[in-house]
Design a protein around this motif. Structure first.
Motif, PDB file in Angstrom:
ATOM      1  N   ALA A 126       0.800  -1.225   0.000  1.00  0.00           N
ATOM      2  CA  ALA A 126       0.000   0.000   0.000  1.00  0.00           C
ATOM      3  C   ALA A 126       0.825   1.263   0.000  1.00  0.00           C
ATOM      4  O   ALA A 126       0.402   2.297  -0.513  1.00  0.00           O
ATOM      5  N   ASP A 127       2.034   1.179   0.545  1.00  0.00           N
ATOM      6  CA  ASP A 127       2.726   2.417   0.887  1.00  0.00           C
ATOM      7  C   ASP A 127       4.049   2.649   0.180  1.00  0.00           C
ATOM      8  O   ASP A 127       4.511   3.777   0.111  1.00  0.00           O
ATOM      9  N   VAL A 128       4.687   1.607  -0.324  1.00  0.00           N
ATOM     10  CA  VAL A 128       6.020   1.761  -0.901  1.00  0.00           C
ATOM     11  C   VAL A 128       5.916   1.971  -2.411  1.00  0.00           C
ATOM     12  O   VAL A 128       5.260   1.205  -3.109  1.00  0.00           O
ATOM     13  N   LYS A 129       6.569   3.003  -2.901  1.00  0.00           N
ATOM     14  CA  LYS A 129       6.552   3.352  -4.319  1.00  0.00           C
ATOM     15  C   LYS A 129       7.976   3.375  -4.864  1.00  0.00           C
ATOM     16  O   LYS A 129       8.945   3.373  -4.115  1.00  0.00           O
ATOM     17  N   MET A 130       8.064   3.409  -6.178  1.00  0.00           N
ATOM     18  CA  MET A 130       9.356   3.651  -6.810  1.00  0.00           C
ATOM     19  C   MET A 130       9.813   5.060  -6.466  1.00  0.00           C
ATOM     20  O   MET A 130       9.004   5.989  -6.403  1.00  0.00           O
ATOM     21  N   LEU A 131      11.111   5.223  -6.222  1.00  0.00           N
ATOM     22  CA  LEU A 131      11.636   6.566  -6.024  1.00  0.00           C
ATOM     23  C   LEU A 131      11.541   7.340  -7.333  1.00  0.00           C
ATOM     24  O   LEU A 131      11.680   6.761  -8.413  1.00  0.00           O
ATOM     25  N   PRO A 132      11.269   8.638  -7.281  1.00  0.00           N
ATOM     26  CA  PRO A 132      11.079   9.423  -8.498  1.00  0.00           C
ATOM     27  C   PRO A 132      12.245   9.264  -9.477  1.00  0.00           C
ATOM     28  O   PRO A 132      13.406   9.410  -9.105  1.00  0.00           O
ATOM     29  N   GLY A 133      11.905   8.965 -10.706  1.00  0.00           N
ATOM     30  CA  GLY A 133      12.914   8.850 -11.752  1.00  0.00           C
ATOM     31  C   GLY A 133      13.612   7.520 -11.854  1.00  0.00           C
ATOM     32  O   GLY A 133      14.307   7.251 -12.844  1.00  0.00           O
ATOM     33  N   SER A 134      13.439   6.633 -10.861  1.00  0.00           N
ATOM     34  CA  SER A 134      14.165   5.360 -10.898  1.00  0.00           C
ATOM     35  C   SER A 134      13.631   4.442 -11.992  1.00  0.00           C
ATOM     36  O   SER A 134      14.407   3.756 -12.674  1.00  0.00           O
ATOM     37  N   GLY A 135      12.324   4.438 -12.173  1.00  0.00           N
ATOM     38  CA  GLY A 135      11.739   3.600 -13.218  1.00  0.00           C
ATOM     39  C   GLY A 135      12.188   4.007 -14.617  1.00  0.00           C
ATOM     40  O   GLY A 135      12.552   3.163 -15.440  1.00  0.00           O
ATOM     41  N   SER A 136      12.168   5.306 -14.874  1.00  0.00           N
ATOM     42  CA  SER A 136      12.588   5.773 -16.202  1.00  0.00           C
ATOM     43  C   SER A 136      14.072   5.512 -16.438  1.00  0.00           C
ATOM     44  O   SER A 136      14.486   5.203 -17.564  1.00  0.00           O
ATOM     45  N   THR A 137      14.886   5.590 -15.379  1.00  0.00           N
ATOM     46  CA  THR A 137      16.304   5.272 -15.516  1.00  0.00           C
ATOM     47  C   THR A 137      16.505   3.805 -15.883  1.00  0.00           C
ATOM     48  O   THR A 137      17.319   3.483 -16.756  1.00  0.00           O
ATOM     49  N   LEU A 138      15.761   2.902 -15.244  1.00  0.00           N
ATOM     50  CA  LEU A 138      15.873   1.487 -15.577  1.00  0.00           C
ATOM     51  C   LEU A 138      15.490   1.236 -17.032  1.00  0.00           C
ATOM     52  O   LEU A 138      16.145   0.451 -17.736  1.00  0.00           O
ATOM     53  N   MET A 248      31.353   7.928  -7.199  1.00  0.00           N
ATOM     54  CA  MET A 248      30.545   9.121  -7.363  1.00  0.00           C
ATOM     55  C   MET A 248      29.401   9.117  -6.346  1.00  0.00           C
ATOM     56  O   MET A 248      28.983   8.056  -5.877  1.00  0.00           O
ATOM     57  N   ILE A 249      28.929  10.292  -5.984  1.00  0.00           N
ATOM     58  CA  ILE A 249      27.719  10.430  -5.179  1.00  0.00           C
ATOM     59  C   ILE A 249      26.756  11.308  -5.967  1.00  0.00           C
ATOM     60  O   ILE A 249      27.129  12.395  -6.425  1.00  0.00           O
ATOM     61  N   ILE A 250      25.526  10.834  -6.130  1.00  0.00           N
ATOM     62  CA  ILE A 250      24.503  11.598  -6.835  1.00  0.00           C
ATOM     63  C   ILE A 250      23.266  11.707  -5.950  1.00  0.00           C
ATOM     64  O   ILE A 250      23.115  10.957  -4.981  1.00  0.00           O
ATOM     65  N   ASP A 251      22.395  12.652  -6.291  1.00  0.00           N
ATOM     66  CA  ASP A 251      21.190  12.846  -5.486  1.00  0.00           C
ATOM     67  C   ASP A 251      20.323  11.599  -5.442  1.00  0.00           C
ATOM     68  O   ASP A 251      19.819  11.204  -4.399  1.00  0.00           O
ATOM     69  N   SER A 252      20.127  10.986  -6.611  1.00  0.00           N
ATOM     70  CA  SER A 252      19.228   9.844  -6.717  1.00  0.00           C
ATOM     71  C   SER A 252      19.524   9.088  -7.997  1.00  0.00           C
ATOM     72  O   SER A 252      20.295   9.542  -8.857  1.00  0.00           O
ATOM     73  N   VAL A 253      18.895   7.930  -8.144  1.00  0.00           N
ATOM     74  CA  VAL A 253      19.049   7.134  -9.358  1.00  0.00           C
ATOM     75  C   VAL A 253      18.591   7.921 -10.589  1.00  0.00           C
ATOM     76  O   VAL A 253      19.080   7.687 -11.694  1.00  0.00           O
ATOM     77  N   ALA A 254      17.684   8.859 -10.394  1.00  0.00           N
ATOM     78  CA  ALA A 254      17.213   9.681 -11.514  1.00  0.00           C
ATOM     79  C   ALA A 254      18.352  10.446 -12.180  1.00  0.00           C
ATOM     80  O   ALA A 254      18.239  10.839 -13.345  1.00  0.00           O
ATOM     81  N   HIS A 255      19.449  10.662 -11.455  1.00  0.00           N
ATOM     82  CA  HIS A 255      20.589  11.423 -11.981  1.00  0.00           C
ATOM     83  C   HIS A 255      21.741  10.519 -12.409  1.00  0.00           C
ATOM     84  O   HIS A 255      22.871  10.994 -12.557  1.00  0.00           O
ATOM     85  N   LEU A 256      21.456   9.245 -12.646  1.00  0.00           N
ATOM     86  CA  LEU A 256      22.530   8.310 -12.979  1.00  0.00           C
ATOM     87  C   LEU A 256      23.195   8.643 -14.312  1.00  0.00           C
ATOM     88  O   LEU A 256      24.352   8.284 -14.541  1.00  0.00           O
ATOM     89  N   SER A 257      22.500   9.340 -15.179  1.00  0.00           N
ATOM     90  CA  SER A 257      23.083   9.691 -16.482  1.00  0.00           C
ATOM     91  C   SER A 257      24.310  10.579 -16.323  1.00  0.00           C
ATOM     92  O   SER A 257      25.114  10.717 -17.253  1.00  0.00           O
ATOM     93  N   ARG A 258      24.493  11.203 -15.153  1.00  0.00           N
ATOM     94  CA  ARG A 258      25.699  11.980 -14.904  1.00  0.00           C
ATOM     95  C   ARG A 258      26.925  11.090 -14.727  1.00  0.00           C
ATOM     96  O   ARG A 258      28.054  11.536 -14.891  1.00  0.00           O
ATOM     97  N   ALA A 259      26.670   9.838 -14.364  1.00  0.00           N
ATOM     98  CA  ALA A 259      27.783   8.922 -14.113  1.00  0.00           C
ATOM     99  C   ALA A 259      27.995   7.946 -15.252  1.00  0.00           C
ATOM    100  O   ALA A 259      29.114   7.510 -15.491  1.00  0.00           O
ATOM    101  N   VAL A 260      26.913   7.578 -15.939  1.00  0.00           N
ATOM    102  CA  VAL A 260      26.957   6.486 -16.909  1.00  0.00           C
ATOM    103  C   VAL A 260      26.527   6.974 -18.278  1.00  0.00           C
ATOM    104  O   VAL A 260      25.535   7.695 -18.418  1.00  0.00           O
TER     105      VAL A 260
END
Length: 262
Positions: A126-138, A248-260
């Protein structure tokens, strides 16, 4: 005496809807300009392997709520969300770490396990969701031909509920390998589960990244010979991650394009 949840099985749903704002670590949602990128180049890789809790799914608040309910129903003095996270940070499903020595009593772990088994499936669904941007990154990684794996310290018996957000968003078909806590003799921060994941994906660890939210993720990634990337959406803050010297340290998986590069 029956628990309040058995007396009124709809109570958990009402609690989930009406509860106060969920607990968040102080560093959660850190502003982009505050995040330091440790490398300026981008990687070309064959595989991206991810931690689950606090990296792809927004489950930290759910763990805190579950622990708070355990303390309430076990008639133990309440503790803060910060203390809860400190106690369960490395193996969130090992509830023995949740209780202080002075709180232990005969039968406590059996009672805690029963509470977890009763509440967690509904709570996580009921309560756990994908973190913003993680799905689109995958999806972008998969479209670029990059293999995707999951390595988590979650027990196999709990994986069905944990993976619900990925199934709900049609993402499980993108995952080439999933490693739970029982799949290797040693767990994170040892490299074994990451190496096993790379093996199942058919890729070299040296051509892989491991993305996680905790110091143990960074240690495991580096020990496995992977480029370890920290995100600030889960258990550990920037300073804790930086001490482990990640790639590297990034804000979230949504910003993975900065590393990869993909």
């Amino acid at each position: 005496m029956c628990s309040p949840f058995y007396e009124d099985p709809t109570r958990i749903a009402r609690v989930l809807i009406a509860r106060p704002a969920p607990f968040r670590p102080d560093w959660y949602g850190r502003r982009e300009e505050e995040t330091t990128i440790l490398k300026n180049d981008t990687l070309k890789i064959d595989a991206a392997i991810f931690d689950l809790d606090g990296t792809l799914i927004d489950s930290i608040a759910a763990y805190v709520e579950l622990a708070e309910e355990m303390f309430r129903r076990l008639h133990l003095p309440p503790v803060s969300g910060k203390v809860i996270l400190e106690r369960i940070r490395d193996t969130k499903d090992n509830w023995a770490n949740l209780f202080a020595v002075e709180e232990m009593r005969e039968g406590l772990m059996e009672e805690a396990a029963a509470i977890y088994k009763e509440i967690s499936p509904r709570l996580f669904t009921a309560d756990v969701k994908m973190l913003p941007g993680s799905g689109s990154t995958l999806r972008k990684l998969s479209a670029a031909g990059i293999s995707i794996g999951l390595v988590t310290s979650t027990h196999s018996r709990s994986m069905d509920g944990k993976l619900y957000p990925l199934r709900e968003n049609g993402l499980m078909e993108l995952i080439g390998a999933t490693i739970a806590i029982e799949d290797t003799q040693r767990i994170k921060p040892h490299p074994d589960p990451l190496i096993e994941c790379a093996k199942r994906l058919g890729v070299s660890p040296e051509r892989s990244i491991y993305v996680g939210d905790s110091h143990s993720d960074i240690r495991a990634g580096k020990s496995a010979g992977m480029k370890a990337i920290g995100v600030l959406t889960g258990m550990d803050n920037y300073e804790t991650l930086k001490r482990e010297d990640p790639y590297m340290i990034i804000d979230s998986v949504a910003h993975l394009s900065r590393a990869v590069h993909y």
